[in-house]
Design an enzyme around this catalytic site. Structure first.
Site, PDB file in Angstrom:
ATOM      1  N   HIS A   1      -8.456  -1.850   8.703  1.00  0.00           N
ATOM      2  CA  HIS A   1      -7.482  -1.031   7.951  1.00  0.00           C
ATOM      3  C   HIS A   1      -7.656  -1.367   6.470  1.00  0.00           C
ATOM      4  O   HIS A   1      -8.035  -2.490   6.124  1.00  0.00           O
ATOM      5  CB  HIS A   1      -6.083  -1.440   8.433  1.00  0.00           C
ATOM      6  CG  HIS A   1      -4.960  -0.591   7.945  1.00  0.00           C
ATOM      7  ND1 HIS A   1      -4.418  -0.724   6.690  1.00  0.00           N
ATOM      8  CD2 HIS A   1      -4.263   0.401   8.550  1.00  0.00           C
ATOM      9  CE1 HIS A   1      -3.420   0.140   6.558  1.00  0.00           C
ATOM     10  NE2 HIS A   1      -3.308   0.841   7.665  1.00  0.00           N
TER      11      HIS A   1
ATOM     12  N   ASP B   1      -5.565  -9.852  11.604  1.00  0.00           N
ATOM     13  CA  ASP B   1      -4.609  -8.781  11.350  1.00  0.00           C
ATOM     14  C   ASP B   1      -4.140  -8.304  12.719  1.00  0.00           C
ATOM     15  O   ASP B   1      -4.874  -7.618  13.431  1.00  0.00           O
ATOM     16  CB  ASP B   1      -5.318  -7.673  10.561  1.00  0.00           C
ATOM     17  CG  ASP B   1      -4.499  -6.389  10.498  1.00  0.00           C
ATOM     18  OD1 ASP B   1      -3.448  -6.311  11.146  1.00  0.00           O
ATOM     19  OD2 ASP B   1      -4.944  -5.458   9.790  1.00  0.00           O
TER      20      ASP B   1
ATOM     21  N   GLN C   1      -1.786  -4.160  15.160  1.00  0.00           N
ATOM     22  CA  GLN C   1      -1.868  -3.302  16.351  1.00  0.00           C
ATOM     23  C   GLN C   1      -1.922  -4.105  17.642  1.00  0.00           C
ATOM     24  O   GLN C   1      -1.898  -3.521  18.726  1.00  0.00           O
ATOM     25  CB  GLN C   1      -3.101  -2.389  16.254  1.00  0.00           C
ATOM     26  CG  GLN C   1      -3.068  -1.417  15.099  1.00  0.00           C
ATOM     27  CD  GLN C   1      -1.931  -0.399  15.215  1.00  0.00           C
ATOM     28  OE1 GLN C   1      -1.408  -0.146  16.301  1.00  0.00           O
ATOM     29  NE2 GLN C   1      -1.541   0.168  14.095  1.00  0.00           N
TER      30      GLN C   1
ATOM     31  N   LYS D   1       6.178  -1.957  13.753  1.00  0.00           N
ATOM     32  CA  LYS D   1       5.279  -1.522  14.836  1.00  0.00           C
ATOM     33  C   LYS D   1       5.636  -2.192  16.167  1.00  0.00           C
ATOM     34  O   LYS D   1       5.109  -1.820  17.202  1.00  0.00           O
ATOM     35  CB  LYS D   1       3.823  -1.816  14.466  1.00  0.00           C
ATOM     36  CG  LYS D   1       3.316  -0.981  13.272  1.00  0.00           C
ATOM     37  CD  LYS D   1       1.851  -1.194  13.034  1.00  0.00           C
ATOM     38  CE  LYS D   1       1.407  -0.847  11.642  1.00  0.00           C
ATOM     39  NZ  LYS D   1       1.207   0.599  11.448  1.00  0.00           N
TER      40      LYS D   1
ATOM     41  N   CYS E   1      -6.216   5.283   7.355  1.00  0.00           N
ATOM     42  CA  CYS E   1      -6.402   4.128   6.454  1.00  0.00           C
ATOM     43  C   CYS E   1      -7.625   3.305   6.852  1.00  0.00           C
ATOM     44  O   CYS E   1      -7.621   2.068   6.709  1.00  0.00           O
ATOM     45  CB  CYS E   1      -5.158   3.235   6.402  1.00  0.00           C
ATOM     46  SG  CYS E   1      -3.746   4.045   5.700  1.00  0.00           S
TER      47      CYS E   1
HETATM   48  N1  PLP Z   1      -3.480  -3.391   9.767  1.00  0.00           N
HETATM   49  C1  PLP Z   1      -3.547  -2.511  10.752  1.00  0.00           C
HETATM   50  C2  PLP Z   1      -4.577  -2.685  11.835  1.00  0.00           C
HETATM   51  C3  PLP Z   1      -2.665  -1.430  10.780  1.00  0.00           C
HETATM   52  O1  PLP Z   1      -2.725  -0.538  11.769  1.00  0.00           O
HETATM   53  C4  PLP Z   1      -1.700  -1.307   9.745  1.00  0.00           C
HETATM   54  C5  PLP Z   1      -0.789  -0.166   9.699  1.00  0.00           C
HETATM   55  O2  PLP Z   1      -1.046   0.880  10.258  1.00  0.00           O
HETATM   56  C6  PLP Z   1      -1.667  -2.279   8.749  1.00  0.00           C
HETATM   57  C7  PLP Z   1      -2.567  -3.314   8.791  1.00  0.00           C
HETATM   58  C8  PLP Z   1      -0.674  -2.233   7.641  1.00  0.00           C
HETATM   59  O3  PLP Z   1       0.615  -2.423   8.156  1.00  0.00           O
HETATM   60  P1  PLP Z   1       1.886  -2.273   7.208  1.00  0.00           P
HETATM   61  O4  PLP Z   1       1.759  -0.921   6.557  1.00  0.00           O
HETATM   62  O5  PLP Z   1       3.038  -2.356   8.154  1.00  0.00           O
HETATM   63  O6  PLP Z   1       1.856  -3.368   6.225  1.00  0.00           O
END
Ligand code: PLP
Length: 418
Positions: free
Chosen positions: A135, A212, A215, A238, A376
């Site tokens: 992401h 990270d 998900q 999430k 993203c």
């Molecule tokens: N990393 C992953 C794999 C994501 O799917 C997302 C959000 O869709 C993020 C990071 C960023 O999360 P946040 O916008 O809640 O900070």
């Protein structure tokens, strides 16, 4: 909506109707009375009534600032907030509560590590290893840091199935590598990465690893001690909790050695114009008034998931993913993007001759919420040579009826647009 079955799917061992009754947002109709079919859970999940009630009750009865008041409400709020930290510790199986830092979300957690751990360790010529399926929030902070330090970002390639090339990964690890930053689960492909193995590879060379988990936390049991990761990040919104609250887990020794990030109230021990000393962990990284209601709401969300049974929820999602994969791949002209052997419930796909945005807009008119675009993950889209995909992402409250509605909707899209 009843959780009907399909002949090719064994009945999920979960009372999905009862679960759905806990989520008020799922019971609305859109446009001309169409029931909402919510399949955008990777973007954000819906909230159970217990979370909504907990946040409302906090503001109605307990609202107060934390950590510095001697009065009753402040003590109550502080205790509730610190209990939330303990719940997160248990959720991740972290060793200590001091290893759990509240942030605004995954993005802020990663930026915190980049700005403190990264800035204090990275020198010219050093490298950070990420993967091609990250992401943007696990790319851009490292890219900015590399630019500032004269360091370099190295990228683990992804194969056509959406799995990482582990051979290439091992070749990327050298004495120049200062950190591996990797998604546990891909938000676009659903791939569950072999993080345990990859962490062991990195640790073999003394390289720390950040995961990270944005998900992964909503779908998989996460045990940071078993994984032995150095940092783990996830977002409250999430995992059925409020927006604006997230978690950074870090091993105590690493967090201890890191300089603080933002300066302000709560993160200090003493302040004078000559010198400031900093608070102990985790408060050193929590400057200013935090999202108190968010932390408390997150606890309610994690308690809910725990009470419903993480294993039973995951089993239902796995069955639903198998069902959805079978039904979607039977649609003529539909191509799944992301067919890894280990996957969570994300289905990204394209339709021959139809732009994802047009498909998404039409599905929306049918009451079906999916996401379209690059999710993203623009570098990943470039890797697959696509402008974007349509993404349906499932949660434990979704049913085979939801999948059937999507499939019917896609047939409609094809008949109108193909
Ligand atoms: N990393 C992953 C794999 C994501 O799917 C997302 C959000 O869709 C993020 C990071 C960023 O999360 P946040 O916008 O809640 O900070």
């Amino acid at each position: 909506m009843p959780a009907s079955g399909s002949p090719s799917l064994t009945a999920p061992p979960l009372d999905v109707d009862a679960i759905r009754a806990d989520f008020p947002a799922l019971h609305q109709t859109l446009y001309d009375g169409r029931p909402l079919v919510y399949l955008d859970n990777a973007a954000t999940s819906q909230k159970p009534q217990v979370v909504i009630d907990r946040v409302r009750d906090f503001y109605a009865r307990e609202n107060s600032n934390i950590h510095r008041g001697v009065h009753y409400l402040s003590q109550q709020a502080t205790e509730a907030y610190e209990q939330a930290r303990e719940t997160v510790r248990r959720f991740l199986n972290a060793r200590r509560r001091t290893e759990i830092v509240f942030t605004r979300g995954t993005t802020e957690s990663i930026n915190l590590v980049a700005a403190t751990f990264g800035r204090s360790r990275l020198e010219r010529g050093d490298e950070i290893v990420v993967s091609a399926m990250e992401h943007h929030s696990n790319i851009v902070p490292w890219q900015m840091l590399c630019q500032e330090r004269g360091a370099r970002l190295r990228v683990i390639p992804v194969d056509d199935r959406g799995e990482l090339d582990e051979e290439a990964y091992r070749r990327l690890l050298t004495e120049r590598t200062k950190l591996v930053a990797l998604c546990h689960v891909s938000n676009t492909l659903g791939t569950i990465n072999p993080v345990q193995r990859m962490i062991a590879d990195a640790h073999g060379l003394g390289i720390p690893v950040l995961l990270d988990g944005a998900q992964a936390a909503p779908h998989l049991p996460v045990d940071v001690q078993a994984l032995d990761c150095d940092f783990y990040c996830f977002s409250g919104h999430k995992v059925f909790g409020p927006t604006g609250i997230g978690i950074l887990y870090g091993k105590e020794a690493l967090l201890d050695a890191m300089p603080p990030w933002q300066g302000g109230g709560d993160m200090i021990e003493t302040v004078s114009f000559e010198r400031t000393t900093f608070n102990e962990l985790p408060h050193k990284f929590e400057a200013g008034t935090p999202h108190i209601a968010g932390g408390i709401g997150l606890k309610a969300a994690l308690d809910y998931v725990e009470a419903r049974g993480r294993t039973a929820l995951a089993r239902h999602e796995d069955a639903l993913l198998a069902y959805a994969t079978e039904r979607l791949t039977a649609i003529e002209g539909l191509h799944l993007i992301g067919t890894a052997r280990e996957k969570t419930s994300v289905l990204s796909f394209v339709l021959d001759g139809i732009h994802p945005y047009d498909a998404g807009t039409l599905l929306d008119r049918l009451g079906i919420a999916v996401r379209t675009g690059h999710h993203c993950t623009q570098p990943l889209m470039q890797r697959f040579g696509l402008p974007g995909t349509i993404r349906a992402s499932l949660a434990f409250y979704n049913t085979t009826d939801d999948v059937d509605a999507l499939v019917d909707g896609l047939h409609r899209v094809r008949s109108l647009l193909a």
